[in-house]
Scaffold this motif. Structure first.
Motif, short mmCIF file in Angstrom:
data_model
loop_
_atom_site.label_atom_id
_atom_site.label_comp_id
_atom_site.label_asym_id
_atom_site.label_seq_id
_atom_site.Cartn_x
_atom_site.Cartn_y
_atom_site.Cartn_z
N ILE A 82 22.82 12.14 0.88
CA ILE A 82 23.26 13.19 1.81
C ILE A 82 24.34 13.98 1.08
CG2 ILE A 82 24.30 13.69 4.05
CD1 ILE A 82 23.19 10.89 4.92
N PHE A 83 24.15 15.28 0.98
CA PHE A 83 25.00 16.11 0.14
C PHE A 83 25.59 17.29 0.91
CE2 PHE A 83 21.68 14.17 -2.39
CZ PHE A 83 22.36 13.67 -3.50
N ALA A 84 26.83 17.60 0.59
CA ALA A 84 27.43 18.87 1.01
C ALA A 84 27.27 19.82 -0.16
CB ALA A 84 28.90 18.67 1.36
N VAL A 85 26.66 20.97 0.09
CA VAL A 85 26.35 21.92 -0.97
C VAL A 85 27.07 23.24 -0.70
CG1 VAL A 85 24.50 23.08 -2.23
CG2 VAL A 85 24.10 20.82 -1.25
N TYR A 86 27.70 23.79 -1.75
CA TYR A 86 28.47 25.01 -1.61
C TYR A 86 28.00 26.04 -2.65
CZ TYR A 86 31.62 21.07 -0.50
OH TYR A 86 32.16 19.88 -0.07
N PRO A 87 28.21 27.33 -2.38
CA PRO A 87 28.00 28.33 -3.43
C PRO A 87 28.95 28.07 -4.59
CG PRO A 87 28.19 29.37 -1.27
CD PRO A 87 28.59 27.93 -1.10
N ALA A 88 28.46 28.17 -5.81
CA ALA A 88 29.27 27.79 -6.98
C ALA A 88 30.51 28.66 -7.15
CB ALA A 88 28.41 27.85 -8.24
N ASP A 96 16.61 17.03 11.69
CA ASP A 96 16.80 15.63 12.11
C ASP A 96 18.25 15.19 11.95
OD1 ASP A 96 14.10 15.95 12.23
OD2 ASP A 96 13.60 14.35 10.82
N TYR A 97 18.76 15.29 10.73
CA TYR A 97 20.11 14.84 10.45
C TYR A 97 21.13 15.71 11.19
CZ TYR A 97 24.13 13.20 7.75
OH TYR A 97 25.33 12.65 7.37
N GLY A 98 20.82 16.99 11.28
CA GLY A 98 21.72 17.89 11.98
C GLY A 98 21.86 17.57 13.45
N MET A 149 23.59 31.63 -1.83
CA MET A 149 24.18 32.69 -2.65
C MET A 149 24.17 34.04 -1.95
SD MET A 149 25.15 30.88 -5.07
CE MET A 149 25.83 32.17 -6.10
N SER A 150 23.53 34.12 -0.78
CA SER A 150 23.49 35.39 -0.06
C SER A 150 24.84 35.74 0.55
CB SER A 150 22.45 35.32 1.07
OG SER A 150 22.85 34.40 2.07
N GLY A 151 25.72 34.76 0.68
CA GLY A 151 27.04 35.00 1.27
C GLY A 151 27.09 34.83 2.76
N ASP A 152 25.96 34.48 3.40
CA ASP A 152 25.93 34.34 4.85
C ASP A 152 26.35 32.95 5.31
OD1 ASP A 152 25.00 36.93 5.09
OD2 ASP A 152 22.91 36.33 4.98
N LEU A 153 26.41 31.98 4.39
CA LEU A 153 26.73 30.60 4.76
C LEU A 153 27.88 30.08 3.90
CD1 LEU A 153 23.08 29.21 4.97
CD2 LEU A 153 24.62 29.57 6.91
N ASP A 154 28.69 29.21 4.52
CA ASP A 154 29.78 28.57 3.81
C ASP A 154 29.36 27.22 3.24
OD1 ASP A 154 31.98 30.46 4.61
OD2 ASP A 154 31.38 29.78 6.59
N LEU A 155 28.37 26.60 3.87
CA LEU A 155 28.08 25.20 3.57
C LEU A 155 26.66 24.86 3.98
CD1 LEU A 155 29.06 22.19 3.03
CD2 LEU A 155 29.78 22.18 5.44
N ALA A 156 26.01 24.00 3.20
CA ALA A 156 24.72 23.45 3.59
C ALA A 156 24.78 21.93 3.46
CB ALA A 156 23.60 24.00 2.71
N ILE A 157 24.26 21.24 4.44
CA ILE A 157 24.11 19.80 4.36
C ILE A 157 22.65 19.53 4.01
CG2 ILE A 157 24.33 17.60 5.55
CD1 ILE A 157 26.98 19.13 5.11
N ARG A 158 22.42 18.84 2.92
CA ARG A 158 21.06 18.57 2.47
C ARG A 158 20.83 17.07 2.33
NH1 ARG A 158 20.37 23.83 -1.52
NH2 ARG A 158 20.27 25.32 0.21
N ALA A 177 -3.14 8.96 11.05
CA ALA A 177 -3.81 8.99 12.35
C ALA A 177 -3.25 10.12 13.20
CB ALA A 177 -3.64 7.65 13.06
N LEU A 178 -2.00 10.49 12.91
CA LEU A 178 -1.30 11.53 13.66
C LEU A 178 -0.35 12.22 12.70
CD1 LEU A 178 -0.49 12.88 16.39
CD2 LEU A 178 1.08 10.96 16.75
N SER A 179 -0.24 13.54 12.78
CA SER A 179 0.66 14.30 11.92
C SER A 179 1.60 15.13 12.79
CB SER A 179 -0.14 15.24 11.00
OG SER A 179 -1.00 14.49 10.17
N ILE A 180 2.91 15.01 12.51
CA ILE A 180 3.93 15.74 13.25
C ILE A 180 4.95 16.24 12.24
CG2 ILE A 180 5.66 15.61 15.10
CD1 ILE A 180 4.16 13.27 16.29
N ASP A 181 5.54 17.41 12.48
CA ASP A 181 6.49 17.97 11.52
C ASP A 181 7.94 17.85 11.97
OD1 ASP A 181 6.57 19.80 13.55
OD2 ASP A 181 6.05 21.55 12.31
N SER A 182 8.23 16.94 12.88
CA SER A 182 9.60 16.76 13.38
C SER A 182 9.92 15.27 13.47
CB SER A 182 9.75 17.41 14.76
OG SER A 182 10.90 16.93 15.43
N GLY A 183 11.03 14.86 12.84
CA GLY A 183 11.43 13.46 12.87
C GLY A 183 11.65 12.92 14.27
#
Length: 295
Positions: free
Chosen positions: A271-277, A104-106, A138-147, A221-227
């Motif tokens: 809203i957070f920017a998250v990085y590998p430590a 959603d935010y992305g 921590m896998s090293g495949d990403l530089d940044l996560a927005i959470r 009454a209705l369930s959806i998994d996407s904002g």
């Protein structure tokens, strides 16, 4: 010279594994499918090993290919970081910024910033992965996560770059249905659209200006998994929903949506920017986070 050619071919091979297709790998790399196929075939010949299983529907890695890809991905990522370190000297983001964000935010907020970032720094590529599951930084495949929401304790570094409100909204064209809603307990009279991507989509705690709390358990009454899909259902009059302000702001301003019980609020999220430590943080990451924070 042979070793240099092999290193160049790693990028072609890795792109095929990551996309599952020679065509999509070619699109990512900006070359033709024939070039990708030829480079991967030559790599297999040089290694005397079958790395990929090819069929009409999908290309997948063999056991040897998967093991080789794991090493290739690490090598390519380290090489990209080397470009990032060099970029610190020139104050210009280089290489590829690999990041993830909630769907959603992305879609609504991050993607327009990515477009602005690319216009400002055309030398830097971006790989944006949208999804509501938390990827392993921590896998090293990403530089940044927005959470978005409330961070769980972890060994990662996080920087709060904003916040959002959760708003109860309904379609303005059925606004008359909301006239009798004066307290959160009255919400049971309305059709509620539950966001199934949340851990507990039916349990909510409202609070008024006098700091009085009103916990309610709603029925879906209705369930959806996407904002965004929930938003469209609300606008169509299928029911009311609780959605983040960044998703509904424009429709509220245009009177497409109506805020219900505005005198009652729900907990604000961050809203957070998250990085590998322990990861080197190249300028491409800092530059993007600054642009996103100011968006």
């Amino acid at each position: 010279m042979s070793k240099a050619r092999n290193l160049n071919r790693l990028a072609y091979f890795a792109a095929v594994v990551e996309t599952g297709s020679f065509t999509r790998a070619a699109d990512r790399l900006g070359v033709t499918k024939a070039v990708v196929s030829a480079q991967v075939t030559q790599l297999e010949l040089e290694l005397k090993t079958t790395l990929l299983v090819r069929n009409t529907r999908k290309v997948s890695a063999t056991e040897a290919g998967q093991a080789f890809y794991t090493r290739c991905a690490a090598i390519l990522h380290d090489a990209d970081d080397a470009f990032g370190e060099l970029a610190q000297l020139s104050d210009r983001p280089l290489g590829t910024l690999r990041m993830t964000a909630p769907h959603d935010y992305g879609t609504v907020i991050v993607t327009p910033v990515v477009a602005a970032f690319r216009r400002k720094y055309p030398e830097c590529k971006v790989e944006l992965h949208l999804g509501d599951s938390h990827s392993d930084l921590m896998s090293g495949d990403l530089d940044l996560a927005i959470r978005v929401g409330w961070l769980r304790d972890s060994g990662l570094m996080a920087r709060k770059i904003g916040g959002f409100q959760q708003l109860l909204v309904g379609a303005s064209k059925v606004e008359a249905q909301f006239d009798t809603i004066t307290h959160p307990n009255d919400l049971k009279a309305l059709d509620f659209i539950a966001n199934m991507s949340l851990s507990d989509p039916l349990q909510w705690v409202f609070e008024n200006e006098a700091k009085q709390s009103a916990p309610v358990k709603l029925e879906n009454a209705l369930s959806i998994d996407s904002g965004p899909a929930i938003l469209e259902a609300v606008k169509g009059g299928a029911g009311v929903a609780i959605l983040p302000d960044f998703l509904v702001r424009r429709d509220l301003q245009n009177n497409v949506l109506t805020r219900i019980l505005p005198q009652w609020t729900l907990p604000e999220g961050g809203i957070f920017a998250v990085y590998p430590a322990s990861k080197f943080r190249p300028i491409k990451v800092s530059a993007f986070v600054d642009m996103l924070r100011n968006a």
